[in-house]
Design a protein around this motif. Structure first.
Motif, PDB file in Angstrom:
ATOM      1  N   MET A   1      47.296  43.923  37.246  1.00  0.00           N
ATOM      2  CA  MET A   1      46.221  43.114  36.694  1.00  0.00           C
ATOM      3  C   MET A   1      45.037  43.104  37.669  1.00  0.00           C
ATOM      4  O   MET A   1      43.892  43.335  37.281  1.00  0.00           O
ATOM      5  N   VAL A   2      45.312  42.875  38.928  1.00  0.00           N
ATOM      6  CA  VAL A   2      44.266  42.809  39.939  1.00  0.00           C
ATOM      7  C   VAL A   2      43.699  44.195  40.232  1.00  0.00           C
ATOM      8  O   VAL A   2      42.479  44.350  40.419  1.00  0.00           O
ATOM      9  N   GLY A   3      44.568  45.225  40.254  1.00  0.00           N
ATOM     10  CA  GLY A   3      44.109  46.583  40.550  1.00  0.00           C
ATOM     11  C   GLY A   3      43.025  47.062  39.606  1.00  0.00           C
ATOM     12  O   GLY A   3      41.919  47.421  40.040  1.00  0.00           O
ATOM     13  N   PRO A   4      43.271  47.104  38.289  1.00  0.00           N
ATOM     14  CA  PRO A   4      42.229  47.547  37.364  1.00  0.00           C
ATOM     15  C   PRO A   4      41.021  46.623  37.337  1.00  0.00           C
ATOM     16  O   PRO A   4      39.898  47.068  37.107  1.00  0.00           O
ATOM     17  N   ALA A   5      41.240  45.313  37.581  1.00  0.00           N
ATOM     18  CA  ALA A   5      40.110  44.387  37.632  1.00  0.00           C
ATOM     19  C   ALA A   5      39.165  44.763  38.774  1.00  0.00           C
ATOM     20  O   ALA A   5      37.934  44.736  38.620  1.00  0.00           O
ATOM     21  N   GLY A   6      39.739  45.148  39.926  1.00  0.00           N
ATOM     22  CA  GLY A   6      38.916  45.586  41.051  1.00  0.00           C
ATOM     23  C   GLY A   6      38.160  46.866  40.744  1.00  0.00           C
ATOM     24  O   GLY A   6      36.993  47.031  41.127  1.00  0.00           O
ATOM     25  N   LEU A   7      38.801  47.786  40.041  1.00  0.00           N
ATOM     26  CA  LEU A   7      38.141  49.037  39.670  1.00  0.00           C
ATOM     27  C   LEU A   7      37.025  48.792  38.656  1.00  0.00           C
ATOM     28  O   LEU A   7      35.948  49.392  38.742  1.00  0.00           O
TER      29      LEU A   7
ATOM     30  N   GLY B   1      51.563  34.648  36.350  1.00  0.00           N
ATOM     31  CA  GLY B   1      50.928  35.868  36.834  1.00  0.00           C
ATOM     32  C   GLY B   1      49.517  35.628  37.317  1.00  0.00           C
ATOM     33  O   GLY B   1      49.093  36.188  38.337  1.00  0.00           O
ATOM     34  N   TYR B   2      48.773  34.784  36.616  1.00  0.00           N
ATOM     35  CA  TYR B   2      47.391  34.495  37.010  1.00  0.00           C
ATOM     36  C   TYR B   2      47.340  33.840  38.389  1.00  0.00           C
ATOM     37  O   TYR B   2      46.541  34.210  39.245  1.00  0.00           O
ATOM     38  N   PHE B   3      48.218  32.858  38.631  1.00  0.00           N
ATOM     39  CA  PHE B   3      48.197  32.165  39.919  1.00  0.00           C
ATOM     40  C   PHE B   3      48.684  33.072  41.059  1.00  0.00           C
ATOM     41  O   PHE B   3      48.162  33.013  42.174  1.00  0.00           O
ATOM     42  N   ILE B   4      49.671  33.929  40.760  1.00  0.00           N
ATOM     43  CA  ILE B   4      50.126  34.875  41.788  1.00  0.00           C
ATOM     44  C   ILE B   4      49.008  35.856  42.149  1.00  0.00           C
ATOM     45  O   ILE B   4      48.897  36.311  43.287  1.00  0.00           O
ATOM     46  N   SER B   5      48.135  36.176  41.171  1.00  0.00           N
ATOM     47  CA  SER B   5      47.054  37.126  41.411  1.00  0.00           C
ATOM     48  C   SER B   5      46.057  36.632  42.449  1.00  0.00           C
ATOM     49  O   SER B   5      45.247  37.409  42.963  1.00  0.00           O
ATOM     50  N   MET B   6      46.089  35.341  42.773  1.00  0.00           N
ATOM     51  CA  MET B   6      45.182  34.790  43.777  1.00  0.00           C
ATOM     52  C   MET B   6      45.654  35.061  45.204  1.00  0.00           C
ATOM     53  O   MET B   6      44.929  34.827  46.162  1.00  0.00           O
TER      54      MET B   6
ATOM     55  N   ALA C   1      35.304  46.115  38.366  1.00  0.00           N
ATOM     56  CA  ALA C   1      34.202  45.450  39.072  1.00  0.00           C
ATOM     57  C   ALA C   1      33.302  46.466  39.778  1.00  0.00           C
ATOM     58  O   ALA C   1      32.093  46.246  39.923  1.00  0.00           O
ATOM     59  N   LEU C   2      33.885  47.598  40.218  1.00  0.00           N
ATOM     60  CA  LEU C   2      33.090  48.638  40.872  1.00  0.00           C
ATOM     61  C   LEU C   2      32.171  49.365  39.896  1.00  0.00           C
ATOM     62  O   LEU C   2      31.136  49.904  40.287  1.00  0.00           O
ATOM     63  N   LEU C   3      32.565  49.412  38.620  1.00  0.00           N
ATOM     64  CA  LEU C   3      31.812  50.177  37.623  1.00  0.00           C
ATOM     65  C   LEU C   3      30.814  49.331  36.842  1.00  0.00           C
ATOM     66  O   LEU C   3      30.020  49.875  36.074  1.00  0.00           O
ATOM     67  N   THR C   4      30.849  48.018  37.005  1.00  0.00           N
ATOM     68  CA  THR C   4      30.012  47.127  36.199  1.00  0.00           C
ATOM     69  C   THR C   4      29.077  46.324  37.103  1.00  0.00           C
ATOM     70  O   THR C   4      29.240  46.301  38.327  1.00  0.00           O
ATOM     71  N   PRO C   5      28.068  45.661  36.519  1.00  0.00           N
ATOM     72  CA  PRO C   5      27.131  44.852  37.321  1.00  0.00           C
ATOM     73  C   PRO C   5      27.852  43.826  38.191  1.00  0.00           C
ATOM     74  O   PRO C   5      28.915  43.321  37.835  1.00  0.00           O
ATOM     75  N   SER C   6      27.239  43.526  39.318  1.00  0.00           N
ATOM     76  CA  SER C   6      27.868  42.629  40.293  1.00  0.00           C
ATOM     77  C   SER C   6      28.093  41.225  39.757  1.00  0.00           C
ATOM     78  O   SER C   6      28.899  40.464  40.312  1.00  0.00           O
ATOM     79  N   THR C   7      27.389  40.873  38.682  1.00  0.00           N
ATOM     80  CA  THR C   7      27.583  39.549  38.097  1.00  0.00           C
ATOM     81  C   THR C   7      28.968  39.397  37.469  1.00  0.00           C
ATOM     82  O   THR C   7      29.450  38.287  37.269  1.00  0.00           O
TER      83      THR C   7
ATOM     84  N   ARG D   1      37.356  38.369  39.474  1.00  0.00           N
ATOM     85  CA  ARG D   1      38.038  37.278  38.799  1.00  0.00           C
ATOM     86  C   ARG D   1      37.761  37.302  37.298  1.00  0.00           C
ATOM     87  O   ARG D   1      38.647  37.052  36.485  1.00  0.00           O
ATOM     88  N   PHE D   2      36.518  37.636  36.928  1.00  0.00           N
ATOM     89  CA  PHE D   2      36.174  37.743  35.504  1.00  0.00           C
ATOM     90  C   PHE D   2      37.007  38.818  34.832  1.00  0.00           C
ATOM     91  O   PHE D   2      37.605  38.597  33.768  1.00  0.00           O
ATOM     92  N   TRP D   3      37.086  39.989  35.450  1.00  0.00           N
ATOM     93  CA  TRP D   3      37.837  41.090  34.851  1.00  0.00           C
ATOM     94  C   TRP D   3      39.339  40.808  34.867  1.00  0.00           C
ATOM     95  O   TRP D   3      40.076  41.272  33.993  1.00  0.00           O
ATOM     96  N   THR D   4      39.798  40.042  35.843  1.00  0.00           N
ATOM     97  CA  THR D   4      41.210  39.650  35.862  1.00  0.00           C
ATOM     98  C   THR D   4      41.552  38.833  34.623  1.00  0.00           C
ATOM     99  O   THR D   4      42.599  39.039  33.989  1.00  0.00           O
ATOM    100  N   ILE D   5      40.673  37.912  34.252  1.00  0.00           N
ATOM    101  CA  ILE D   5      40.901  37.085  33.068  1.00  0.00           C
ATOM    102  C   ILE D   5      40.853  37.929  31.798  1.00  0.00           C
ATOM    103  O   ILE D   5      41.661  37.749  30.886  1.00  0.00           O
TER     104      ILE D   5
END
Length: 487
Positions: free
Chosen positions: A142-148, A373-378, A150-156, A160-164
């Motif tokens: 969940m966190v891995g693709p969210a980080g990726l 899973g969401y809380f562990i992702s922190m 975030a690299l391809l989209t605007p910094s706004t 955490r947004f992509w994780t949700i």
């Protein structure tokens, strides 16, 4: 480059040779499969073989064969040997056995299968261990693709947004019938996966003059000197063998329409994942190595594996090709994370005998898993990844011993060695690692490296001795092979 193509050829040859041997030992037949015997429209859904293969591949090919292979590449070309030999003789055997044993036991989850062949204590242990592992896998993917993303989209749009966003998709994929979202989207994700692998592999070969692909050497090229044994064998998990696959295979065992599809679906998907890992490892070695400075790009770049994947994709393929490759990389973990949570739901439902036809009951199991899973992702992602990798290989060890017991009791004593030998090897790997690594007893930092090797070897010998005394020797005295194998 010669080493890369030789390893690629060995993986393909291994599927057609050793894969056939494994299949002939297990002897698939024409009995009714779980989904043809009692389809339920939710989890027991008949699928065409090509779709079942594609879902199995995407289930197991998360970030492991990419991030794990890139991390393993820091040790140099020696990583090729583990990917090739581990895939053919351990990982693919593991995946085939756990998938087919699930198929022969009404699509049971891996914890139930282990209990059938290793006893009630191991069943309870595996139920708890499997759910914890699956939560860890879901978080990692969940966190891995969210980080990726975030690299391809605007910094706004933060991580955490992509994780949700990913979490919402996981919730739907966990809840709905397997053919509604997973069955519909996976062909598209499969195209992304293929484009990514072909793009990175082809570009690495074409750039051989500027970023040469190193040939095989047994030298440890890792700049910080971290030992190959046992660290590389844990780091490169999904690209060689992964216990996580044992939690995924039962989902497809519930959708097969013939036992004879097993080799292509289970053994074949693992070999395909091995090829993906080989491609990323070779690209990583070429990307990291500088004749003047040696290895180390992954250690030098901030941001870890996500940054390395981004830099490699853009450097090798340019902005457009790099973006396509990144989409493929993002698709990989998403298609494993969703089924990790789904498998956790199925494991718990098997555990407590909860009927999953009722949407409310599926919701009651799915919601708490996703919230946890969401809380562990922190937590620190790198820490979660390291524990996930160790748990991965420990589960693989247990499943291989389970497969060895089945083969010894119901096929033949000699046939059981194809599971028992890699099981003993993985036993040594898992024990040595947890003694050596910082997240374990950290004896490596205390100067007790050799002691960890000795204890790891002794642990493997003890398990092998128990297997020989309790299973291997008695198998010849009480032959129950025929009646179970043809049941």
């Amino acid at each position: 480059m010669v080493t890369f193509f030789a390893c690629l050829a060995l993986l393909i040859i291994g599927f057609f040779t050793y894969g056939k041997i494994v299949e002939s030992v297990f002897r698939p037949d024409e009995r009714l499969t779980p989904c043809t015997a009692h389809p339920d429209g939710v989890d027991y859904v008949p699928m065409k073989p090509w779709r079942a293969f594609l879902i199995q591949l995407l289930n197991i090919a998360g970030l492991g064969p990419i991030f794990g292979a890139l991390s393993g590449a820091i040790w140099g070309p020696v990583v090729y040997l583990w990917i090739v030999l581990g895939t053919i003789f351990a990982g693919a055997v593991h995946d085939y056995l756990c998938g087919m044993l699930s198929e022969r036991n009404n699509g049971a989850s891996i914890s139930e299968i282990v209990g059938i062949y290793l006893g009630p204590f191991m069943k309870t242990l595996m139920r708890v261990f499997s759910v914890i592992l699956l939560l860890g896998v879901g978080v990692v993917f969940m966190v891995g693709p969210a980080g990726l993303l975030a690299l391809l989209t605007p910094s706004t749009l933060s991580v955490r947004f992509w994780t949700i966003v990913v979490l919402v998709y996981y919730f739907l994929a966990t809840m709905l019938p397997i053919d509604k979202i997973i069955g519909k989207l996976y062909p598209l994700f499969g195209i992304c996966l293929i484009v990514m692998a072909l793009g990175i592999g082809g570009a690495t070969v074409l750039h051989d003059t500027t970023r040469p692909m190193m040939e095989l050497t047994f030298e440890n090229l890792r700049p910080d000197g971290a030992p190959i044994w046992p660290l590389m064998f844990i780091t490169v998990a999904c690209g060689a063998i992964s216990g996580f696959h044992a939690t995924q295979s039962p989902m497809i065992a519930r959708c097969m329409t013939s036992e004879k599809q097993g080799r292509n679906i289970f053994y074949g998907a693992m070999v395909t994942e091995g090829i993906i890992a080989l491609i990323w490892a070779s690209a990583g070695i070429a990307f990291y190595y500088n004749p003047a400075h040696g290895m180390g790009a992954l250690l030098d770049l901030g941001g870890g594996n996500s940054t390395v994947v981004y830099e490699m994709s853009m450097n090798l393929l340019g902005p457009i090709g790099g973006a396509l490759a990144m989409i493929g990389v993002i698709a990989c973990p998403i298609t494993s994370g969703d089924t990790a949570f789904r498998s956790a739901r199925l494991t718990i439902s098997d555990w407590f005998k909860i009927d999953q036809k009722d949407m409310k009951k599926r919701l009651a199991l799915s919601a708490p898993l996703l919230v946890a899973g969401y809380f562990i992702s922190m937590l620190d992602y790198q820490v979660v990844w390291r524990y996930f990798s160790w748990a991965n290989q420990t589960l693989a060890m247990i499943v291989l011993w389970t497969g060895a017991v089945y083969l010894c009791r119901y096929v033949s004593k000699n046939a059981s060695l194809m599971a028992a030998i890699p099981a003993a090897f993985m036993s040594a790997v898992s024990m040595t690692y947890i003694l050596y690594a910082p997240e374990g007893l950290n004896l490596g930092a205390s100067g007790y490296t050799i002691l960890t090797y000795v204890i790891g070897l002794i642990f493997a010998l003890i398990l092998a001795s128990i297997y020989i005394v309790r299973v291997y020797i008695p198998a010849g005295k009480n032959d129950r092979r025929l009646d179970h194998h043809t049941a």
